[in-house]
Design a protein around this motif. Sequence first.
Motif, PDB file in Angstrom:
ATOM      1  N   LEU A  11       0.534  -0.938   0.022  1.00 18.04           N
ATOM      2  CA  LEU A  11       0.008   0.543   0.172  1.00 18.04           C
ATOM      3  C   LEU A  11       0.374   1.383   0.083  1.00 18.04           C
ATOM      4  O   LEU A  11       1.536   1.703   0.736  1.00 18.04           O
ATOM      5  CB  LEU A  11      -1.010  -0.645   0.806  1.00 18.04           C
ATOM      6  CG  LEU A  11      -1.237  -0.758   1.320  1.00 18.04           C
ATOM      7  CD1 LEU A  11      -2.246  -1.218   2.542  1.00 18.04           C
ATOM      8  CD2 LEU A  11      -2.559  -1.751   0.612  1.00 18.04           C
ATOM      9  N   VAL A  12       0.897   2.223  -1.061  1.00 16.57           N
ATOM     10  CA  VAL A  12       0.831   3.717  -0.838  1.00 16.57           C
ATOM     11  C   VAL A  12       0.626   4.392  -0.138  1.00 16.57           C
ATOM     12  O   VAL A  12      -0.263   4.347  -0.476  1.00 16.57           O
ATOM     13  CB  VAL A  12       1.799   3.931  -2.356  1.00 16.57           C
ATOM     14  CG1 VAL A  12       1.958   5.194  -1.919  1.00 16.57           C
ATOM     15  CG2 VAL A  12       2.531   3.307  -3.080  1.00 16.57           C
ATOM     16  N   PHE A  13       0.862   4.618   1.543  1.00 15.27           N
ATOM     17  CA  PHE A  13       1.123   6.353   1.635  1.00 15.27           C
ATOM     18  C   PHE A  13       0.991   7.259   1.484  1.00 15.27           C
ATOM     19  O   PHE A  13       2.555   7.750   1.522  1.00 15.27           O
ATOM     20  CB  PHE A  13       0.894   5.796   3.388  1.00 15.27           C
ATOM     21  CG  PHE A  13      -0.107   6.370   3.737  1.00 15.27           C
ATOM     22  CD1 PHE A  13      -1.724   6.485   4.815  1.00 15.27           C
ATOM     23  CD2 PHE A  13       1.352   7.194   4.449  1.00 15.27           C
ATOM     24  CE1 PHE A  13      -1.225   7.626   5.276  1.00 15.27           C
ATOM     25  CE2 PHE A  13       0.433   8.373   5.574  1.00 15.27           C
ATOM     26  CZ  PHE A  13      -0.410   8.324   5.943  1.00 15.27           C
ATOM     27  N   PHE A  69       3.883   0.896   2.906  1.00 15.23           N
ATOM     28  CA  PHE A  69       3.632  -0.341   3.300  1.00 15.23           C
ATOM     29  C   PHE A  69       3.441  -1.904   3.039  1.00 15.23           C
ATOM     30  O   PHE A  69       2.409  -2.221   2.019  1.00 15.23           O
ATOM     31  CB  PHE A  69       1.927  -0.190   4.293  1.00 15.23           C
ATOM     32  CG  PHE A  69       1.812   1.096   5.012  1.00 15.23           C
ATOM     33  CD1 PHE A  69       2.127   0.785   6.807  1.00 15.23           C
ATOM     34  CD2 PHE A  69       2.472   2.282   4.852  1.00 15.23           C
ATOM     35  CE1 PHE A  69       1.549   1.574   7.636  1.00 15.23           C
ATOM     36  CE2 PHE A  69       2.444   3.273   5.601  1.00 15.23           C
ATOM     37  CZ  PHE A  69       2.169   3.268   7.157  1.00 15.23           C
ATOM     38  N   GLN A  70       4.164  -2.455   3.484  1.00 16.58           N
ATOM     39  CA  GLN A  70       4.238  -4.178   2.356  1.00 16.58           C
ATOM     40  C   GLN A  70       4.000  -5.094   3.865  1.00 16.58           C
ATOM     41  O   GLN A  70       4.679  -5.363   4.745  1.00 16.58           O
ATOM     42  CB  GLN A  70       4.929  -4.448   2.321  1.00 16.58           C
ATOM     43  CG  GLN A  70       5.898  -5.562   1.616  1.00 16.58           C
ATOM     44  CD  GLN A  70       6.923  -6.022   0.840  1.00 16.58           C
ATOM     45  OE1 GLN A  70       7.515  -4.803  -0.085  1.00 16.58           O
ATOM     46  NE2 GLN A  70       7.317  -6.355   1.253  1.00 16.58           N
ATOM     47  N   ALA A  71       2.727  -6.496   3.496  1.00 15.28           N
ATOM     48  CA  ALA A  71       2.864  -7.158   4.483  1.00 15.28           C
ATOM     49  C   ALA A  71       2.617  -8.507   4.166  1.00 15.28           C
ATOM     50  O   ALA A  71       1.941  -8.589   3.026  1.00 15.28           O
ATOM     51  CB  ALA A  71       1.557  -7.250   5.277  1.00 15.28           C
ATOM     52  N   GLU A  81      -8.021  -7.416   2.606  1.00 19.57           N
ATOM     53  CA  GLU A  81      -7.872  -7.278   3.898  1.00 19.57           C
ATOM     54  C   GLU A  81      -7.222  -5.640   4.727  1.00 19.57           C
ATOM     55  O   GLU A  81      -7.457  -5.625   5.671  1.00 19.57           O
ATOM     56  CB  GLU A  81      -7.703  -8.648   4.922  1.00 19.57           C
ATOM     57  CG  GLU A  81      -8.944  -9.664   4.229  1.00 19.57           C
ATOM     58  CD  GLU A  81      -7.980 -10.877   5.465  1.00 19.57           C
ATOM     59  OE1 GLU A  81      -7.310 -10.811   6.083  1.00 19.57           O
ATOM     60  OE2 GLU A  81      -9.233 -12.183   5.032  1.00 19.57           O
ATOM     61  N   VAL A  82      -5.872  -6.059   4.660  1.00 21.47           N
ATOM     62  CA  VAL A  82      -4.583  -5.202   4.797  1.00 21.47           C
ATOM     63  C   VAL A  82      -5.178  -3.688   4.654  1.00 21.47           C
ATOM     64  O   VAL A  82      -4.846  -2.739   5.558  1.00 21.47           O
ATOM     65  CB  VAL A  82      -3.656  -5.659   4.559  1.00 21.47           C
ATOM     66  CG1 VAL A  82      -2.529  -4.014   5.123  1.00 21.47           C
ATOM     67  CG2 VAL A  82      -2.612  -6.575   4.955  1.00 21.47           C
ATOM     68  N   PHE A  83      -5.682  -3.422   3.576  1.00 17.53           N
ATOM     69  CA  PHE A  83      -6.351  -1.909   2.887  1.00 17.53           C
ATOM     70  C   PHE A  83      -7.331  -1.598   3.875  1.00 17.53           C
ATOM     71  O   PHE A  83      -7.784  -0.485   4.100  1.00 17.53           O
ATOM     72  CB  PHE A  83      -6.535  -1.836   1.358  1.00 17.53           C
ATOM     73  CG  PHE A  83      -6.965  -1.036   0.591  1.00 17.53           C
ATOM     74  CD1 PHE A  83      -6.163  -0.112   0.480  1.00 17.53           C
ATOM     75  CD2 PHE A  83      -8.487  -1.030   0.296  1.00 17.53           C
ATOM     76  CE1 PHE A  83      -6.436   1.254  -0.092  1.00 17.53           C
ATOM     77  CE2 PHE A  83      -8.612   0.071   0.323  1.00 17.53           C
ATOM     78  CZ  PHE A  83      -7.873   1.406  -0.479  1.00 17.53           C
ATOM     79  N   LEU A 105      -4.059   6.239   0.573  1.00 22.59           N
ATOM     80  CA  LEU A 105      -4.338   5.135   0.521  1.00 22.59           C
ATOM     81  C   LEU A 105      -4.268   4.181  -0.573  1.00 22.59           C
ATOM     82  O   LEU A 105      -5.032   4.460  -1.167  1.00 22.59           O
ATOM     83  CB  LEU A 105      -4.768   4.077   1.623  1.00 22.59           C
ATOM     84  CG  LEU A 105      -4.285   3.251   2.292  1.00 22.59           C
ATOM     85  CD1 LEU A 105      -2.777   2.808   2.813  1.00 22.59           C
ATOM     86  CD2 LEU A 105      -4.513   2.509   3.311  1.00 22.59           C
ATOM     87  N   VAL A 106      -3.363   3.815  -1.247  1.00 23.78           N
ATOM     88  CA  VAL A 106      -3.363   2.818  -2.678  1.00 23.78           C
ATOM     89  C   VAL A 106      -3.066   1.829  -2.857  1.00 23.78           C
ATOM     90  O   VAL A 106      -1.657   1.797  -1.984  1.00 23.78           O
ATOM     91  CB  VAL A 106      -3.068   3.618  -4.107  1.00 23.78           C
ATOM     92  CG1 VAL A 106      -3.255   3.269  -5.468  1.00 23.78           C
ATOM     93  CG2 VAL A 106      -3.589   5.542  -3.910  1.00 23.78           C
TER      94      VAL A 106
END
Length: 183
Positions: free
Chosen positions: A31-33, A76-78, A85-87, A101-102
Amino acid sequence: MRSNALSPMRSSGTTAASATTLSILPDAAKLVFRGKTEAIEAAGAHFGVKPSLEACRFAAVGGRSVYWLGPDEWLFQAVNEDPIEVFGGMSVALQAQACSLVDVSHRSDGIAVAGPTAALVLNHGCPLDLSLKAFPVGMCTRTVLGKASLLLSRSEEHVFHVDVWRSFAPYVWQFLDEARSLS
Protein backbone atom coordinates in the motif's frame (compact mmCIF):
# COMPACT_ATOMS: atom_id res chain seq x y z
CA MET A 1 -3.09 -14.08 -4.45
CA ARG A 2 -1.69 -13.08 -7.81
CA SER A 3 0.55 -14.81 -10.28
CA ASN A 4 4.14 -13.67 -10.00
CA ALA A 5 5.81 -12.26 -13.14
CA LEU A 6 8.91 -14.15 -12.06
CA SER A 7 7.14 -17.52 -11.88
CA PRO A 8 9.06 -18.91 -14.88
CA MET A 9 12.27 -18.01 -13.03
CA ARG A 10 13.48 -20.20 -10.24
CA SER A 11 15.38 -19.25 -7.14
CA SER A 12 18.98 -20.02 -7.88
CA GLY A 13 21.83 -21.07 -5.69
CA THR A 14 25.36 -19.86 -5.93
CA THR A 15 27.40 -20.73 -8.98
CA ALA A 16 31.10 -21.40 -9.23
CA ALA A 17 31.47 -17.91 -10.69
CA SER A 18 29.54 -16.05 -8.03
CA ALA A 19 28.84 -16.16 -4.32
CA THR A 20 25.53 -14.35 -4.83
CA THR A 21 22.08 -15.95 -4.82
CA LEU A 22 18.88 -14.66 -6.36
CA SER A 23 15.53 -15.64 -4.95
CA ILE A 24 11.94 -14.65 -5.53
CA LEU A 25 10.39 -12.93 -2.53
CA PRO A 26 6.88 -14.03 -1.45
CA ASP A 27 3.79 -12.11 -2.50
CA ALA A 28 2.89 -9.20 -0.26
CA ALA A 29 0.13 -6.69 0.27
CA LYS A 30 1.61 -3.33 -0.75
CA LEU A 31 0.00 0.00 0.00
CA VAL A 32 1.30 3.44 -0.91
CA PHE A 33 0.44 5.97 1.77
CA ARG A 34 0.70 9.75 1.51
CA GLY A 35 0.02 12.05 4.42
CA LYS A 36 1.42 14.36 7.07
CA THR A 37 3.01 13.38 10.40
CA GLU A 38 -0.25 12.88 12.33
CA ALA A 39 -1.66 10.61 9.62
CA ILE A 40 1.50 8.53 9.26
CA GLU A 41 1.62 8.01 13.02
CA ALA A 42 -1.98 6.74 12.96
CA ALA A 43 -1.21 4.49 9.99
CA GLY A 44 1.85 3.04 11.69
CA ALA A 45 0.00 2.44 14.94
CA HIS A 46 -2.71 0.49 13.13
CA PHE A 47 -0.22 -1.42 10.93
CA GLY A 48 2.00 -2.38 13.87
CA VAL A 49 5.21 -0.85 12.49
CA LYS A 50 6.39 2.63 13.41
CA PRO A 51 7.33 4.28 10.09
CA SER A 52 10.70 5.95 9.88
CA LEU A 53 10.56 9.71 9.56
CA GLU A 54 14.23 9.66 8.53
CA ALA A 55 14.81 9.83 4.78
CA CYS A 56 15.63 6.60 2.94
CA ARG A 57 15.04 4.26 5.87
CA PHE A 58 12.63 1.42 6.55
CA ALA A 59 11.28 -0.30 9.62
CA ALA A 60 10.16 -3.92 9.90
CA VAL A 61 8.35 -6.07 12.44
CA GLY A 62 7.83 -9.70 11.47
CA GLY A 63 6.47 -9.87 7.92
CA ARG A 64 5.44 -6.20 7.89
CA SER A 65 7.61 -3.33 6.69
CA VAL A 66 7.23 0.38 6.05
CA TYR A 67 9.56 2.07 3.54
CA TRP A 68 10.16 5.83 3.41
CA LEU A 69 9.69 6.92 -0.22
CA GLY A 70 9.54 10.70 0.14
CA PRO A 71 8.80 13.49 2.63
CA ASP A 72 5.12 12.51 2.81
CA GLU A 73 5.10 9.08 1.13
CA TRP A 74 5.62 5.53 2.46
CA LEU A 75 5.18 1.99 1.18
CA PHE A 76 3.45 -0.38 3.63
CA GLN A 77 4.18 -4.04 2.92
CA ALA A 78 2.68 -7.13 4.57
CA VAL A 79 4.21 -10.43 3.36
CA ASN A 80 1.76 -13.26 2.65
CA GLU A 81 -1.24 -11.19 3.73
CA ASP A 82 -4.41 -10.54 1.76
CA PRO A 83 -4.19 -7.04 0.22
CA ILE A 84 -7.97 -6.55 0.46
CA GLU A 85 -7.95 -7.21 4.19
CA VAL A 86 -4.89 -5.06 4.87
CA PHE A 87 -6.25 -2.19 2.76
CA GLY A 88 -9.71 -2.45 4.35
CA GLY A 89 -8.33 -2.34 7.88
CA MET A 90 -6.05 0.59 7.10
CA SER A 91 -8.88 2.49 5.37
CA VAL A 92 -11.13 2.19 8.41
CA ALA A 93 -8.32 3.17 10.80
CA LEU A 94 -7.48 6.26 8.72
CA GLN A 95 -11.02 7.58 8.14
CA ALA A 96 -10.43 10.66 10.29
CA GLN A 97 -7.06 11.46 8.68
CA ALA A 98 -6.28 13.63 5.67
CA CYS A 99 -4.29 11.14 3.65
CA SER A 100 -4.17 8.91 0.59
CA LEU A 101 -3.92 5.11 0.57
CA VAL A 102 -3.57 3.13 -2.67
CA ASP A 103 -3.32 -0.66 -3.06
CA VAL A 104 -0.38 -1.37 -5.40
CA SER A 105 0.00 -5.05 -4.50
CA HIS A 106 -0.20 -6.24 -8.10
CA ARG A 107 2.25 -3.65 -9.43
CA SER A 108 5.59 -5.16 -8.44
CA ASP A 109 7.55 -8.28 -7.62
CA GLY A 110 10.41 -8.77 -5.18
CA ILE A 111 13.84 -10.30 -5.66
CA ALA A 112 16.38 -11.00 -2.89
CA VAL A 113 20.03 -10.60 -3.86
CA ALA A 114 22.18 -12.23 -1.19
CA GLY A 115 25.78 -13.13 -0.55
CA PRO A 116 29.15 -11.50 0.01
CA THR A 117 29.24 -10.16 -3.58
CA ALA A 118 25.59 -8.94 -3.64
CA ALA A 119 26.55 -5.24 -3.68
CA LEU A 120 29.02 -5.83 -6.49
CA VAL A 121 26.40 -7.68 -8.54
CA LEU A 122 23.91 -4.84 -8.06
CA ASN A 123 26.55 -2.25 -8.96
CA HIS A 124 26.81 -3.71 -12.45
CA GLY A 125 23.70 -1.65 -13.20
CA CYS A 126 23.00 0.50 -10.15
CA PRO A 127 24.93 3.78 -9.79
CA LEU A 128 24.69 3.99 -5.99
CA ASP A 129 27.54 3.43 -3.57
CA LEU A 130 26.34 0.21 -1.94
CA SER A 131 29.16 -0.06 0.57
CA LEU A 132 27.93 -0.78 4.09
CA LYS A 133 29.02 2.69 5.20
CA ALA A 134 27.12 4.53 2.45
CA PHE A 135 24.12 2.17 2.27
CA PRO A 136 23.71 0.61 5.74
CA VAL A 137 21.28 -2.06 6.90
CA GLY A 138 17.84 -0.46 7.18
CA MET A 139 18.31 1.86 4.21
CA CYS A 140 16.02 2.02 1.19
CA THR A 141 15.76 4.22 -1.87
CA ARG A 142 14.31 4.46 -5.31
CA THR A 143 17.00 3.91 -7.93
CA VAL A 144 17.68 2.21 -11.25
CA LEU A 145 19.22 -1.07 -12.32
CA GLY A 146 20.10 -0.94 -15.98
CA LYS A 147 16.98 0.54 -17.56
CA ALA A 148 14.54 -0.39 -14.80
CA SER A 149 13.47 1.78 -11.90
CA LEU A 150 13.02 0.02 -8.57
CA LEU A 151 12.98 0.26 -4.80
CA LEU A 152 16.20 -1.08 -3.29
CA SER A 153 16.58 -1.91 0.40
CA ARG A 154 19.23 -3.57 2.53
CA SER A 155 17.79 -5.94 5.14
CA GLU A 156 21.10 -7.50 6.27
CA GLU A 157 24.78 -6.82 5.62
CA HIS A 158 24.84 -9.08 2.55
CA VAL A 159 21.13 -9.11 1.64
CA PHE A 160 19.36 -6.62 -0.61
CA HIS A 161 15.72 -6.61 -1.66
CA VAL A 162 14.70 -5.31 -5.06
CA ASP A 163 11.06 -4.29 -5.58
CA VAL A 164 10.50 -3.86 -9.32
CA TRP A 165 7.43 -3.32 -11.45
CA ARG A 166 6.18 -6.63 -12.82
CA SER A 167 6.76 -5.73 -16.45
CA PHE A 168 10.48 -5.17 -15.69
CA ALA A 169 10.91 -8.16 -13.33
CA PRO A 170 12.14 -10.69 -15.95
CA TYR A 171 14.59 -8.10 -17.32
CA VAL A 172 15.95 -7.32 -13.84
CA TRP A 173 16.22 -11.03 -12.99
CA GLN A 174 18.20 -11.71 -16.18
CA PHE A 175 20.38 -8.63 -15.61
CA LEU A 176 21.25 -9.77 -12.08
CA ASP A 177 21.80 -13.36 -13.16
CA GLU A 178 24.25 -12.24 -15.87
CA ALA A 179 25.97 -9.82 -13.48
CA ARG A 180 26.56 -12.72 -11.07
CA SER A 181 28.68 -14.45 -13.69
CA LEU A 182 30.85 -11.32 -14.00
CA SER A 183 31.39 -10.89 -10.26
